[in-house]
Design a protein around this motif. Structure first.
Motif, PDB file in Angstrom:
ATOM      1  N   TYR A 244      -4.553   2.634  23.188  1.00 56.49           N
ATOM      2  CA  TYR A 244      -3.962   2.587  21.846  1.00 56.49           C
ATOM      3  C   TYR A 244      -4.821   3.345  20.834  1.00 56.49           C
ATOM      4  N   ARG A 245      -6.136   3.295  20.992  1.00 60.58           N
ATOM      5  CA  ARG A 245      -7.059   3.916  20.043  1.00 60.58           C
ATOM      6  C   ARG A 245      -7.367   5.386  20.359  1.00 60.58           C
TER       7      ARG A 245
ATOM      8  N   TYR B  98      -6.179  -1.559  24.756  1.00 58.54           N
ATOM      9  CA  TYR B  98      -6.828  -1.276  23.467  1.00 58.54           C
ATOM     10  C   TYR B  98      -7.374   0.153  23.428  1.00 58.54           C
TER      11      TYR B  98
END
Length: 502
Positions: A475-476, A472
């Motif tokens: 991805y961010r 996560y």
């Protein structure tokens, strides 16, 4: 006038710039930012370029880490053929000694971040100073670790390990103590080389050292009759052979004339600043490496501790081999990410991250399938005990899941090293591993009496949670901001200032 030639020339002018150049001369960032190409074409060309760069780094790095891990596994194999208690002692000794292994490897990762970004930014003069300063810091850290391992016997007893096995393990550990300072030199030199994409020589050196270790260990055990202590002494000698060869290569090779200019008094300045910078790296790597070793230590507290130790240590040996493959991609991802960030290429850094993660995941799935197909036979590499073979076969599904997770998590950790996120990942590791994974494993293993399966299930849960969080976060990530952070980190350097973590 030659109409054919005129048509060809005009057609050539309309072709994108990246397709006019030889394939090897096209940069990844140029391909990814070439708007005249379709998205699918950019991804295809980018993948071709990146895979070539990635495997050029990853394959030799995998060989280095597998061989280094293979040295410990080789020691366990010889110990297993000496006797069951010797195998248990060597397993506990190697697991306990991974404390300092992880510490030194983790602190050396600070060299990977700084040298990788400096090399990408073409600030070559910084690399040699980083190397020397890190080696000094790691050697100083090794002094209290030497004292700790001197008292390994009472510590193992305090942890509840069997008395006889603890005594034999403490003797084995005493023979490994000189390795501490070999690690201090080896890991900093290794990261110095990797940051410059120089990995093949290290693979040759490590491979030669492994062959030497096997030959000398066989001689020590079967010719000289030195038993467990002979195995430990030879393992230590082999590590120092690696260190000596790497130092000679860095010192005498002309390819490092810009990055290694000799010993410098500047390396003694700012040791405390460098220690603080490397502490985050050390905590991140140590928490990861100790996590699986705690599984082996907890096995000594289960019913039938000798059987549990033997079966789990064999599974962990295969897990460590698989983990070393992923760590090879970890190193490649770290080098590629840090180099691209230092060079100011955000899209390349992003593309490198996900390419390395995907390739490592596919390989780990293949490894897990191979383990499940050979689950009834793999233990015989270490021991002829049929009871151990049954126990190992019973644990192989847990081993397969661990291998798959280890195909993703180490690569993402490599990206974190390349970006300088070590401190953040250290907090994630504490929460997932030590607040969730280990307590859950202890409850399942001891309270619900699932034994080794329960402990391993809990620890898989912690690894899964950590992997999802890192996916996560990656991805961010805003890669343009990461490029700016890398630039600021390097701009803090001059002859009087020290590099600081942002």
């Amino acid at each position: 006038m030659d109409v054919t030639n005129e048509t060809t020339d005009r057609s050539d002018l309309r072709r994108p710039l990246v397709e006019k150049k030889p394939f090897s001369d096209v940069g990844l960032e140029s391909v990814l930012t070439e708007t005249s190409l379709s998205y699918r074409r950019r991804v295809y060309l980018g993948a071709c370029i990146e895979m070539k760069l990635l495997f050029r780094l990853a394959i030799p790095a995998i060989l280095v880490y597998v061989v280094n891990s293979g040295m410990n596994i080789s020691a366990r194999i010889f110990a297993g053929h000496v006797g069951g208690q010797e195998l248990a002692a060597a397993s506990i000794g190697n697991s306990s000694f991974n404390l300092v292994y992880g510490l030194m490897l983790g602190m050396g990762s600070a060299v990977e971040t700084l040298c990788g970004q400096a090399y990408g930014a073409r600030r070559y003069e910084m690399l040699g100073i980083y190397l020397q300063r890190a080696t000094i810091v790691l050697a100083l850290v090794g002094l209290p670790m030497t004292l700790l391992y001197t008292f390994s016997y009472p510590i193992l007893l305090l942890l509840g390990e069997p008395k006889t096995v603890s005594y034999m393990a403490s003797l084995y550990i005493a023979g490994l103590i000189p390795q501490i300072f070999a690690y201090a030199i080896n890991f900093t030199a290794q990261k110095f080389l990797q940051a410059q994409s120089v990995v093949i020589p290290s693979a040759y050196i490590s491979g030669a050292a492994l062959l030497l270790q096997i030959l000398l260990t066989w001689t020590a055990v079967y010719v000289m009759g030195l038993g467990l202590m002979g195995i430990a002494y030879v393992l230590t000698i082999s590590w120092w052979v690696i260190v000596g060869a790497q130092c000679l290569y860095i010192t005498w090779s002309p390819r490092f004339r810009h990055t290694w200019t000799g010993l410098s008094w500047a390396s003694f300045r700012g040791l405390w600043s460098f220690f603080k910078l490397s502490a985050g790296s050390a905590v991140m790597i140590c928490l990861e490496m100790w996590y699986s070793q705690i599984l082996v230590l907890l096995a000594g507290l289960l019913k039938q501790p000798a059987l549990s130790l033997d079966s789990l240590s064999i599974c962990m040996s295969f897990s460590s081999i698989s983990f070393m493959v992923s760590v090879g991609f970890n190193a490649a991802a770290s080098v590629r990410t840090s180099n691209e960030l230092g060079a100011g290429n955000p899209r390349s850094a992003f593309f490198t991250t996900w390419t390395a993660t995907f390739v490592s995941f596919v390989i780990s799935v293949a490894e897990a399938i191979a383990v499940m197909m050979s689950r009834d036979y793999i233990s015989y590499i270490f021991t002829a005990d049929a009871d151990v073979a049954v126990a190992v076969s019973d644990l192989c599904p847990f081993l397969a899941v661990t291998i798959i997770l280890n195909g993703i998590q180490p690569v993402l950790s490599g990206v974190a090293v390349g970006c300088g996120w070590q401190a953040y990942v250290a907090y994630v590791n504490v929460g997932c591993y030590y607040i969730v994974g280990i307590p859950l494993g202890c409850v399942l293993g001891f309270t619900f009496d699932f034994q080794a399966k329960g402990i391993w299930t809990g620890m898989i849960g912690g690894t899964l949670m950590q992997t999802l969080i890192l996916l996560y976060v990656t991805y961010r990530t805003d890669w343009d901001k990461e490029v700016e952070k890398a630039r600021k980190r390097l701009d803090l350097w001059d002859e009087k200032k020290e590099p600081l973590e942002n």
